[in-house]
Structures are given as structure tokens and as C-alpha cells.
Scaffold this active site. Structure first.
Site, PDB file in Angstrom:
ATOM      1  CD  GLU A 148       0.311  -8.745  18.299  1.00 26.56           C
ATOM      2  OE1 GLU A 148       0.348  -8.559  19.144  1.00 26.56           O
ATOM      3  OE2 GLU A 148       0.458  -8.208  17.561  1.00 26.56           O
ATOM      4  NE  ARG A 198      -1.997  -1.201   3.214  1.00 20.95           N
ATOM      5  CZ  ARG A 198      -2.053  -1.829   4.300  1.00 20.95           C
ATOM      6  NH1 ARG A 198      -2.397  -3.129   3.888  1.00 20.95           N
ATOM      7  NH2 ARG A 198      -1.565  -2.414   5.270  1.00 20.95           N
TER       8      ARG A 198
END
Length: 177
Positions: free
Chosen positions: A99, A62
């Protein structure tokens, strides 16, 4: 250009995506409104004025959407930062922690010019991990990262700590989910 365009009104908020408990800030609402998209590119170009920038580097995928018209508007080369296996030619790589697990960013060696000033662009700056990995990849090979530019910033996820020492500019901030 309307200096006060309300980006929040076109950024779509999608609860529980990509997983429960996460509020996703969707930039496709900006792309669906030409005036909003134009505002983003114009405002980003404005934020670049007076800065020594030799190239714009964009983070997959993006980030490409905003960086490409920005680079064209500024008359600067566009460098693609991609995931492993997506670029031809020899690449520099940098792994970084997510994460859950790790990821790798890559850039073609030919696109990293020693002593050049690179501005890294992405659509959304959250934890800053991907941008920090990309920055260190450029700097380890002689380029200078002059800052980060994003459309959306989520400072509550502490990207300021990860990107400390660099200027970080965003067009729209959200201070919580």
C-alpha cells in the site's frame, strides 16, 4: 477433531492496530488454546487430502507457525519464504508493491524444485500481494503452485482478484472490519 470448532471465539480482534482505522485479526489467541491450534492443523491437513502436493511453502513469519506442523503431519518438506537478507545460500527474489512502498520475498534456490507442486501457507490472507509474489517466484523457476491455504481470510480486501486462477482455502473468513 471437532469439525465445528468456533475459531472466531479465540481469534483476538485488536482495533486501531497497526494504525488507526485497522482491525487486526490476531492469531495468537489460537496459539493460546491448544485445542484451537490442533483444530487448525487437522483441518488444514484435511483440506490437503487428495491433492498432489510435493512441498509446503510458508510465508514469514506467522505462516511458519501453521505450515511447520502441517508439513510434518503430511510428511512433506517445508520451504521458507522470507524477507531479503534472512536466508543463507543463493536466493531467488521477487519484489512487489505494498500500500505504501514495496517489499521483497526470497526463497533459497535449492528449495525450488522444477516440476514440483507447492502449496503456499500463511496465517492470514488479506490483499494477496505477498502470496502472489511468492507464487510467481516459484513459478518463474519451474515449480507449480497448486494453491493457497490460510487460517484467516479477508475477502473484502479482494485477495480473490489477486490470486485468481488458484484455489484459495481459509478456515475462518471475515467479510468486513
Amino acid at each position: 477433531m471437532d469439525a465445528n470448532y468456533d475459531l472466531d471465539s479465540v481469534i483476538r480482534k485488536v482495533p486501531n492496530f497497526p494504525k488507526p482505522g485497522v482491525l487486526y485479526y490476531d492469531i495468537t489467541g489460537i496459539l493460546a488454546v491448544p485445542e484451537a491450534f490442533q483444530y487448525c492443523i487437522d483441518r488444514m491437513a484435511e483440506l490437503c487430502k487428495g491433492r498432489a502436493i510435493d512441498s509446503i511453502a510458508a510465508v514469514e513469519a506467522r505462516g511458519f507457525v501453521f505450515a511447520a506442523p502441517l508439513a510434518q503431519k503430511l510428511g512433506l518438506p517445508l520451504v521458507l519464504v522470507r524477507k531479503m537478507g534472512k536466508l543463507p545460500n543463493k536466493t531467488y527474489t521477487k519484489s512487489f508493491e505494498l500500500e505504501y512502498g514495496c517489499d521483497v520475498v526470497c526463497v533459497q534456490e535449492v528449495d525450488v524444485i522444477p516440476n514440483s507442486n507447492v502449496l503456499l501457507v500463511d496465517d492470514l490472507i488479506a490483499t494477496g500481494g505477498t502470496l502472489q509474489a511468492a507464487a510467481s517466484m516459484f513459478e518463474e523457476h519451474g515449480a507449480k503452485v497448486v494453491g493457497f491455504l490460510g487460517v484467516i481470510g479477508l475477502p473484502f480486501l479482494d485477495y480473490g482478484k489477486v490470486l485468481a486462477g488458484y484455489p484459495v482455502d481459509v478456515l475462518q473468513e471475515y467479510h468486513g472490519e
